[in-house]
Design an enzyme around this catalytic site. Sequence first.
Site, PDB file in Angstrom:
ATOM      1  N   ASP A 396      31.000  28.751  74.339  1.00 25.54           N
ATOM      2  CA  ASP A 396      30.282  30.002  74.221  1.00 25.54           C
ATOM      3  C   ASP A 396      30.363  30.684  75.581  1.00 25.54           C
ATOM      4  O   ASP A 396      30.862  30.110  76.543  1.00 25.54           O
ATOM      5  CB  ASP A 396      28.853  29.834  73.719  1.00 25.54           C
ATOM      6  CG  ASP A 396      27.948  29.191  74.728  1.00 25.54           C
ATOM      7  OD1 ASP A 396      28.472  28.611  75.687  1.00 25.54           O
ATOM      8  OD2 ASP A 396      26.725  29.269  74.558  1.00 25.54           O
ATOM      9  N   ASP A 700      24.304  26.537  73.559  1.00 25.62           N
ATOM     10  CA  ASP A 700      22.978  26.389  74.152  1.00 25.62           C
ATOM     11  C   ASP A 700      21.872  26.688  73.145  1.00 25.62           C
ATOM     12  O   ASP A 700      20.828  26.095  73.175  1.00 25.62           O
ATOM     13  CB  ASP A 700      22.827  27.311  75.369  1.00 25.62           C
ATOM     14  CG  ASP A 700      23.227  28.749  75.053  1.00 25.62           C
ATOM     15  OD1 ASP A 700      23.549  29.035  73.886  1.00 25.62           O
ATOM     16  OD2 ASP A 700      23.217  29.586  75.965  1.00 25.62           O
ATOM     17  N   ASP A 704      23.743  27.616  67.815  1.00 22.31           N
ATOM     18  CA  ASP A 704      24.955  26.821  67.997  1.00 22.31           C
ATOM     19  C   ASP A 704      24.856  25.448  67.331  1.00 22.31           C
ATOM     20  O   ASP A 704      25.851  24.731  67.233  1.00 22.31           O
ATOM     21  CB  ASP A 704      25.232  26.625  69.496  1.00 22.31           C
ATOM     22  CG  ASP A 704      25.408  27.953  70.202  1.00 22.31           C
ATOM     23  OD1 ASP A 704      26.051  28.833  69.622  1.00 22.31           O
ATOM     24  OD2 ASP A 704      24.906  28.102  71.324  1.00 22.31           O
TER      25      ASP A 704
END
Length: 959
Positions: A396, A700, A704
């Site tokens: 990410d 995080d 996710d």
Amino acid sequence: MDYLVVIFATHIDGYCSTGVSPSDYTVPSEVKAAGFDICADELGSIVEGHDVKKLRFHGGVSGIARKLCTSTNDGLPKDADALRRRQELFGINKFAESESRSFWVFVWEALHDMTLMILAVCAFVSLIVGIATEGWPKGAHDGLGIVASIMLVVFVTATSDYRQSLQFKDLDKEKKKISIQVTRNGFRQKMSIYDLLPGDIVHLAIGDQVPADGLFVSGFSVLIDESSLTGESEPVMVGSETPFLLSGTKVQDGSCKMLITTVGMRTQWGKLMATLSEGGDDETPLQVKLNGVATIIGKIGLFFAVITFAVLVQGLLVRKWKDGSHVDWNAEEAMEMLEYFAIAVTIVVVAVPEGLPLAVTLSLAFAMKKMMNDKALVRHLAACETMGSATTICSDKTGTLTTNHMTVVKSCICMSVHEVGNPSKFANLKSELHDSALKLLLQSIFNNTGGEVVMSKEGKREILGTPTEAAILEFGLSLGGEFQAEREAVKLVKLEPFNSTKKRMGAIVELPGEGGRMRAHSKGASEIVLASCEKVINAKGEIVALDDSSVKFLQATIDQFAGEALRTLCLAYKEVQGGFSPNDAIPESGYTCIGIVGIKDPVRPGVKESVAVCHAAGIAVRMVTGDNINTAKAIARECGILTSDGIAIEGPVFREKSQAELLELIPKIQVMARSSPLDKHTLVKHLRTTFDDVVAVTGDGTNDAPALHEADIGLAMGIAGTEVAKESADVIILDDNFSTIVTVAKWGRSVYINIQKFVQFQLTVNVVALVVNFSSACMTGSAPLTAVQLLWVNMIMDTLGALALATEPPNNELMKRAPVGRKGHFITNVMWRNILGQSFYQFLIIWKLQASGKLMFELEGPNSDLVLNTIIFNSFVFCQVFNEISSREMESINVFRGIMNNYVFVMVLGATVAFQIIIIELLGTFANTTHLTSHQWGASVLIGFIGMPIAAILKMVPV
Ligand SMILES: Nc1ncnc2c1ncn2[C@@H]1O[C@H](COP(=O)(O)OP(=O)(O)OP(=O)(O)O)[C@@H](O)[C@H]1O
Ligand SMILES: [Ca+2]
């Protein structure tokens, strides 16, 4: 401290009147004396039992807070004595841990090895027969030798297992270090969940785990996932009607303030934890694979052992038949039979590579400890070995590739673009803004937020909340806004916190006076919020319709900001007509655009280099983010992720693609922007199944979690990561840094290769030991290597070999080759070449020694057999010693590189040689060896040494 809880728990039970109807509840005198008006058991029964009646009896949440002597605004007072007293009465928030196992348990477990037990029986029989025939101590030597070897094996195995268990314990502790936002003494602070006490006020946000049992005080849209307690996957709404929050559950949406009522072992979660036994990771895939290999080899060993035994016994029988003494057996012959049996069993012991799983654990545990120093916490052992074969990393953006320190650097409020960042620029912007627009802007910023501006203990202003929120709050403060004042000016009726699926958040505020006029504020991903706008505030502060040209202008601004790698957010408001009840949904259209902000989040130093390392290592790096596509592209370009032949795609577009299109598209995707949690999951799933990639995913947020779960290796961020993300992950990156992920990959590869090296070494010893003993038993009727000697060899190759080879630290070379991927064979052709070549040499030389050793060393007389066998044994061991060095590298000729830095290796090697000398020179009676001359010693060492140039030559043979 745990015992305290228990003592007081039982103590209070005597007084507390649980189970009685609420009205006749009496406060135990002890509790009363301390100034409280309610006892721990009563609190427990209210929350755990979801007992609304009792709650009402105690005056609701505020009543309970009063009885617990706390304030829902300021939390517990600071007074240390009072806190101690509170802890004595209500317990601490720790869970009883299962008893750690002592060393002797491990000894006991090591003794349970079948082959070792059979050997022990052999030793016992040997001792009895030996002493009966030859007397003490002469007749006991053989038996004692075996007993000593068994003890050594057991001791070493137990020690190493025990040490592992201690390490895992440390790691477990590290895993459980969780902190949470608490208000105490009027100040917000981060605190360990273990320090929580009943009466504490805890701030929960999306992704948090509820740290103890308690009650909802205030907050919005709280959805709790109780599946960890109840197994029920449907989330539960928590609010003022059903205020019960249970520890161990997770906040799936929303945010709230909670009052802690029950802690530690009194909670249901605590009881649940106590019933779970600690540690004991499942076997890793590699371990499973290797166990399979070990079983096969074991069976082959058993086969050879049976044949060897049969051949040896047959030799003896034939001899006796010739003598005609086959009917009467003397003790010496019985001993001989026993020795044959022992040899057969030992062949099994040698053949079974018990060291394989051990080597994996050792290697993984070692890597785990080292990775911890490198800021990666491994939650599941299997992850480190899998990471070694990773072919794709889906990273990410925010926080991993960037620093997560966000600041607003550009804005476009009321249709005019400004650079902001220093006080004069802010003054400039402020002077241009129309008063009414500024007022709206500040109202939006400070009310429609998940963050907060608080005063710290030191009297400093502190901004709490996610980095994005913090940046916007900071922007508001710089424009002269005041958090508290803005909050008090209006009444917050509803807040829908930000979540990744909607990519926006909203609030409803009630304006003062004028009969409770309502206003909605919306803030979020700029294209999305802009799309719900109908009007805009222009430069003169007038509200005008959003015509085509304005839309074009704003879109161009968004693209321009995004092109500069800025994260853009749009702020909008809407006057709500016809009243609003908190149960209504916040409107999604008809907004008036206030403006757009561009937030800078610089790329972390070193990311570009790390991405380059990944590329060199054949690992594809993809960025999967929820951010705007242009922002994502700009950052991906800066990090070297997006190249000219790669594709950047938006989640909504990706979602619509057909299976066939995806097949073509996915390998080229380098950036996926505006992705929803499901998009991330879909991409990972496709990569794994359709493309057979080994996928590592970083993340995080709670958003996710599905992708982290689906991934082969989930990596969660330690600082920015939520508890939910961490729980779904296999590895926690403690410094949130992409470079650390590369380190994990490097360690993973080193684990994999170290185990390969060890397997290569061990298989070589296995093959030779089996073949030598078997062939000479068949041809000469005697085995050159005795049971005790074989046990020692077993030790060298199993435990000691694992120690020496499995703990080699990684080098940079590892990142210059292609990943193993999912299909790579564990035993490669290179390994087979090395194993077979080396075994062939060793076998040849030992065979030669057996055939013509007496001639070569000019051995004569009754002792010559013993001396020759000792030389063979010695040469065999030295072959392994030198082969251990050769095994440090599988392909490169220089096997000495970095050898001096690996002190475990050097120590193991030194110890092996030292003990070999002791065995031969001092323990000859037990090990069936005899003193060797310096000439014979030199010859054995030389024979071993020649294995090294041979290994080097073998490495030049292409496979
Ligand atoms: N607190 C917030 N309020 C409103 N909108 C927000 C907030 N935080 C982020 N956004 C918007 O949502 C987008 C990010 O969405 P999301 O959190 O799903 O991304 P992500 O997958 O976590 O991304 P990343 O890879 O950057 O971590 C941002 O581009 C921004 O426009
Ligand atoms: Ca994220």
